[in-house]
Design a protein around this motif. Structure first.
Motif, PDB file in Angstrom:
ATOM      1  N   TYR A 168       0.829  -1.209   0.000  1.00 35.02           N
ATOM      2  CA  TYR A 168       0.000   0.000   0.000  1.00 35.02           C
ATOM      3  C   TYR A 168       0.864   1.260   0.000  1.00 35.02           C
ATOM      4  O   TYR A 168       0.669   2.155  -0.833  1.00 35.02           O
ATOM      5  N   ASP A 169       1.799   1.359   0.923  1.00 33.40           N
ATOM      6  CA  ASP A 169       2.555   2.600   1.075  1.00 33.40           C
ATOM      7  C   ASP A 169       3.382   2.931  -0.167  1.00 33.40           C
ATOM      8  O   ASP A 169       3.421   4.084  -0.617  1.00 33.40           O
ATOM      9  N   ILE A 170       4.043   1.927  -0.728  1.00 29.45           N
ATOM     10  CA  ILE A 170       4.863   2.157  -1.924  1.00 29.45           C
ATOM     11  C   ILE A 170       3.971   2.526  -3.115  1.00 29.45           C
ATOM     12  O   ILE A 170       4.246   3.487  -3.840  1.00 29.45           O
ATOM     13  N   ALA A 171       2.898   1.777  -3.314  1.00 28.84           N
ATOM     14  CA  ALA A 171       2.037   2.001  -4.477  1.00 28.84           C
ATOM     15  C   ALA A 171       1.336   3.357  -4.408  1.00 28.84           C
ATOM     16  O   ALA A 171       1.284   4.094  -5.412  1.00 28.84           O
ATOM     17  N   ALA A 205       2.173   6.059  -2.566  1.00 30.44           N
ATOM     18  CA  ALA A 205       3.157   7.144  -2.656  1.00 30.44           C
ATOM     19  C   ALA A 205       3.606   7.343  -4.102  1.00 30.44           C
ATOM     20  O   ALA A 205       3.723   8.477  -4.587  1.00 30.44           O
ATOM     21  N   SER A 206       3.850   6.250  -4.788  1.00 29.25           N
ATOM     22  CA  SER A 206       4.281   6.333  -6.188  1.00 29.25           C
ATOM     23  C   SER A 206       3.178   6.913  -7.071  1.00 29.25           C
ATOM     24  O   SER A 206       3.455   7.674  -8.011  1.00 29.25           O
ATOM     25  N   ALA A 207       1.931   6.573  -6.784  1.00 31.99           N
ATOM     26  CA  ALA A 207       0.814   7.150  -7.526  1.00 31.99           C
ATOM     27  C   ALA A 207       0.770   8.665  -7.348  1.00 31.99           C
ATOM     28  O   ALA A 207       0.551   9.416  -8.314  1.00 31.99           O
ATOM     29  N   LEU A 208       0.983   9.122  -6.127  1.00 33.26           N
ATOM     30  CA  LEU A 208       0.957  10.559  -5.866  1.00 33.26           C
ATOM     31  C   LEU A 208       2.134  11.292  -6.508  1.00 33.26           C
ATOM     32  O   LEU A 208       2.035  12.493  -6.801  1.00 33.26           O
ATOM     33  N   LEU A 209       3.231  10.586  -6.743  1.00 37.38           N
ATOM     34  CA  LEU A 209       4.441  11.226  -7.260  1.00 37.38           C
ATOM     35  C   LEU A 209       4.720  10.919  -8.730  1.00 37.38           C
ATOM     36  O   LEU A 209       5.652  11.485  -9.309  1.00 37.38           O
ATOM     37  N   HIS A 210       3.924  10.055  -9.356  1.00 38.83           N
ATOM     38  CA  HIS A 210       4.305   9.557 -10.685  1.00 38.83           C
ATOM     39  C   HIS A 210       4.422  10.672 -11.726  1.00 38.83           C
ATOM     40  O   HIS A 210       5.264  10.590 -12.624  1.00 38.83           O
ATOM     41  N   ASP A 211       3.606  11.717 -11.620  1.00 36.85           N
ATOM     42  CA  ASP A 211       3.636  12.805 -12.605  1.00 36.85           C
ATOM     43  C   ASP A 211       4.117  14.124 -12.021  1.00 36.85           C
ATOM     44  O   ASP A 211       3.886  15.185 -12.628  1.00 36.85           O
ATOM     45  N   ILE A 212       4.780  14.097 -10.892  1.00 35.82           N
ATOM     46  CA  ILE A 212       5.179  15.347 -10.235  1.00 35.82           C
ATOM     47  C   ILE A 212       6.097  16.180 -11.132  1.00 35.82           C
ATOM     48  O   ILE A 212       6.116  17.412 -11.053  1.00 35.82           O
ATOM     49  N   GLY A 213       6.817  15.524 -12.036  1.00 37.81           N
ATOM     50  CA  GLY A 213       7.697  16.250 -12.948  1.00 37.81           C
ATOM     51  C   GLY A 213       6.968  17.151 -13.923  1.00 37.81           C
ATOM     52  O   GLY A 213       7.579  18.026 -14.557  1.00 37.81           O
ATOM     53  N   LYS A 214       5.659  16.981 -14.054  1.00 39.05           N
ATOM     54  CA  LYS A 214       4.902  17.815 -14.982  1.00 39.05           C
ATOM     55  C   LYS A 214       4.765  19.256 -14.507  1.00 39.05           C
ATOM     56  O   LYS A 214       4.391  20.127 -15.293  1.00 39.05           O
ATOM     57  N   ILE A 215       5.088  19.512 -13.256  1.00 35.72           N
ATOM     58  CA  ILE A 215       5.068  20.909 -12.804  1.00 35.72           C
ATOM     59  C   ILE A 215       6.109  21.734 -13.545  1.00 35.72           C
ATOM     60  O   ILE A 215       5.985  22.963 -13.641  1.00 35.72           O
ATOM     61  N   ALA A 216       7.155  21.058 -14.076  1.00 35.59           N
ATOM     62  CA  ALA A 216       8.196  21.754 -14.841  1.00 35.59           C
ATOM     63  C   ALA A 216       8.136  21.410 -16.325  1.00 35.59           C
ATOM     64  O   ALA A 216       8.721  22.117 -17.140  1.00 35.59           O
ATOM     65  N   GLU A 217       7.436  20.326 -16.676  1.00 38.38           N
ATOM     66  CA  GLU A 217       7.380  19.920 -18.083  1.00 38.38           C
ATOM     67  C   GLU A 217       6.450  20.801 -18.897  1.00 38.38           C
ATOM     68  O   GLU A 217       6.692  21.049 -20.080  1.00 38.38           O
ATOM     69  N   PRO A 264      15.489   5.059   3.836  1.00 44.00           N
ATOM     70  CA  PRO A 264      15.924   3.735   3.371  1.00 44.00           C
ATOM     71  C   PRO A 264      16.102   3.677   1.849  1.00 44.00           C
ATOM     72  O   PRO A 264      15.211   4.066   1.091  1.00 44.00           O
ATOM     73  N   ASN A 265      17.258   3.180   1.416  1.00 46.57           N
ATOM     74  CA  ASN A 265      17.528   3.079  -0.015  1.00 46.57           C
ATOM     75  C   ASN A 265      16.521   2.179  -0.728  1.00 46.57           C
ATOM     76  O   ASN A 265      16.143   2.450  -1.867  1.00 46.57           O
ATOM     77  N   GLN A 266      16.098   1.097  -0.075  1.00 49.60           N
ATOM     78  CA  GLN A 266      15.187   0.173  -0.740  1.00 49.60           C
ATOM     79  C   GLN A 266      13.861   0.851  -1.089  1.00 49.60           C
ATOM     80  O   GLN A 266      13.303   0.642  -2.168  1.00 49.60           O
ATOM     81  N   ILE A 267      13.367   1.688  -0.173  1.00 49.84           N
ATOM     82  CA  ILE A 267      12.132   2.429  -0.453  1.00 49.84           C
ATOM     83  C   ILE A 267      12.368   3.413  -1.594  1.00 49.84           C
ATOM     84  O   ILE A 267      11.532   3.558  -2.500  1.00 49.84           O
ATOM     85  N   LYS A 268      13.500   4.075  -1.558  1.00 47.12           N
ATOM     86  CA  LYS A 268      13.858   5.012  -2.625  1.00 47.12           C
ATOM     87  C   LYS A 268      13.841   4.325  -3.981  1.00 47.12           C
ATOM     88  O   LYS A 268      13.258   4.823  -4.949  1.00 47.12           O
ATOM     89  N   TYR A 269      14.480   3.150  -4.072  1.00 51.04           N
ATOM     90  CA  TYR A 269      14.551   2.433  -5.343  1.00 51.04           C
ATOM     91  C   TYR A 269      13.159   2.006  -5.821  1.00 51.04           C
ATOM     92  O   TYR A 269      12.860   2.068  -7.019  1.00 51.04           O
ATOM     93  N   GLU A 270      12.321   1.583  -4.888  1.00 53.02           N
ATOM     94  CA  GLU A 270      10.976   1.110  -5.260  1.00 53.02           C
ATOM     95  C   GLU A 270      10.137   2.249  -5.838  1.00 53.02           C
ATOM     96  O   GLU A 270       9.443   2.074  -6.857  1.00 53.02           O
ATOM     97  N   ILE A 271      10.176   3.416  -5.199  1.00 49.43           N
ATOM     98  CA  ILE A 271       9.391   4.551  -5.683  1.00 49.43           C
ATOM     99  C   ILE A 271       9.980   5.075  -6.993  1.00 49.43           C
ATOM    100  O   ILE A 271       9.240   5.398  -7.941  1.00 49.43           O
TER     101      ILE A 271
END
Length: 313
Positions: A182-185, A187-199, A236-243
């Motif tokens: 739940y937490d990884i999925a 969080a990733s959903a909330l961040l998946h398009d965050i780069g569009k603020i600059a795109e 944690p690096n593992q969480i970083k890699y997953e997201i």
């Protein structure tokens, strides 16, 4: 919304000029072909002269007053413009009336966003999300930008709306498939398009920026993620890699722009949620924008089909 009918007259109607091209007709006379919009609705338009002054003053992204008449052209409304005048330094109130906007307001979406963040249990992930979405620069852009330049959620607030849709779909996935983390999925959903603020640029232009064209929102999103992670001690690096992986793979295929394929359950969940939100909204936008008079939209080149308009049953 600007809903027009054949032979309806238009006088000093403010619009956004989305496209303008100089053309030559079968009679070898020049004219201008435009795409103009008011809110979600978008119309083809013609100016039946080729005055260089028009091409010099009227440019994509500008606001203009138009006077003319709506015509039926092969079952579609087309505007014949007799007069067009660029609006210099339009007020913010006028811009807000003319540009397309989400039906949800930013306060409602912000409340929903933080309600979802509060369901996260992992303290590192929750801190990361709170730090990102309370950052003034990100917050101000996130609720104003579109999620796309044209195809889906292409209106003010579209990025926030799309993000919340993807997160809610992922939450439903975790209820159907309890082995999705739940937490990884989420969080990733909330961040998946965050780069569009600059795109994407601000409205009324809403075009790809130079950074957006050269780097793309996926890579920009990973940059934003890592810049905030670097400020959280012992993240944690593992969480970083997953997201990171979920952001990098959310387009699903290399052909669609993802540098890697989804290789975790959470990544495939985010990809499918993103695809569902984008495609359903794209169909809805195609219907809302359509200016035809029958039960089907024009042929949609993105999805290679016409789309049946919604009916009330």
């Amino acid at each position: 919304m600007l809903s027009l009918y054949p032979n309806e007259k238009i006088e000093n109607q403010p619009v956004v000029v989305r496209k303008i091209d100089k053309k030559v007709g079968q009679n070898d006379k020049g004219y201008y072909h435009l795409q103009i919009s008011y809110g979600i609705k978008s119309y083809d338009a013609k100016i039946w002269n080729d005055s260089p002054e028009i091409g010099d003053k009227i440019n994509p992204g500008c606001l203009a007053y138009i006077t003319g008449v709506a015509k039926d052209f092969k079952g579609t409304i087309q505007i014949h413009i007799n007069k067009i005048e660029k609006i210099e330094n339009p007020s913010q109130d006028l811009i807000n009336k003319v540009i397309p906007s989400c039906y949800l307001n930013s306060d409602e979406m912000e409340k929903s966003l933080f309600e979802i963040i509060n369901t996260i249990n992992n303290i590192h992930i929750k801190q990361l999300l709170n730090n990102i979405f309370t950052n003034d620069t990100i917050k101000n852009a996130f609720f104003k930008k579109a999620a796309g330049a044209e195809i889906h959620h292409a209106y003010v607030g579209g990025l926030a709306q799309h993000t919340l849709e993807v997160a809610r779909i992922v939450i439903n996935f975790t209820q159907v498939f309890p082995y999705v983390n739940y937490d990884i999925a989420v969080a990733s959903a909330l961040l998946h398009d965050i780069g569009k603020i600059a795109e994407l640029s601000d409205f009324p232009e809403n075009k790809y920026t130079t950074r957006g064209k050269l780097i793309g929102h996926i890579n920009i999103g990973v940059e934003i993620l890592n810049s905030f992670i670097s400020k959280i001690p012992d993240f944690p690096n593992q969480i970083k890699y997953e997201i990171e992986h979920c952001i990098l793979s959310h387009h699903g295929t290399l052909e669609m722009g993802s540098p890697v394929l989804p290789m975790t359950i959470e990544a495939i969940a985010v990809h499918n949620a993103d695809k569902s939100s984008a495609e359903i909204n794209a169909f809805h936008l195609a219907i809302e924008r359509d200016t035809g008079t029958d039960a089907w939209t024009d042929y949609n080149p993105t999805y290679k089909r016409a789309i049946k308009k919604s009916i009330n049953i």
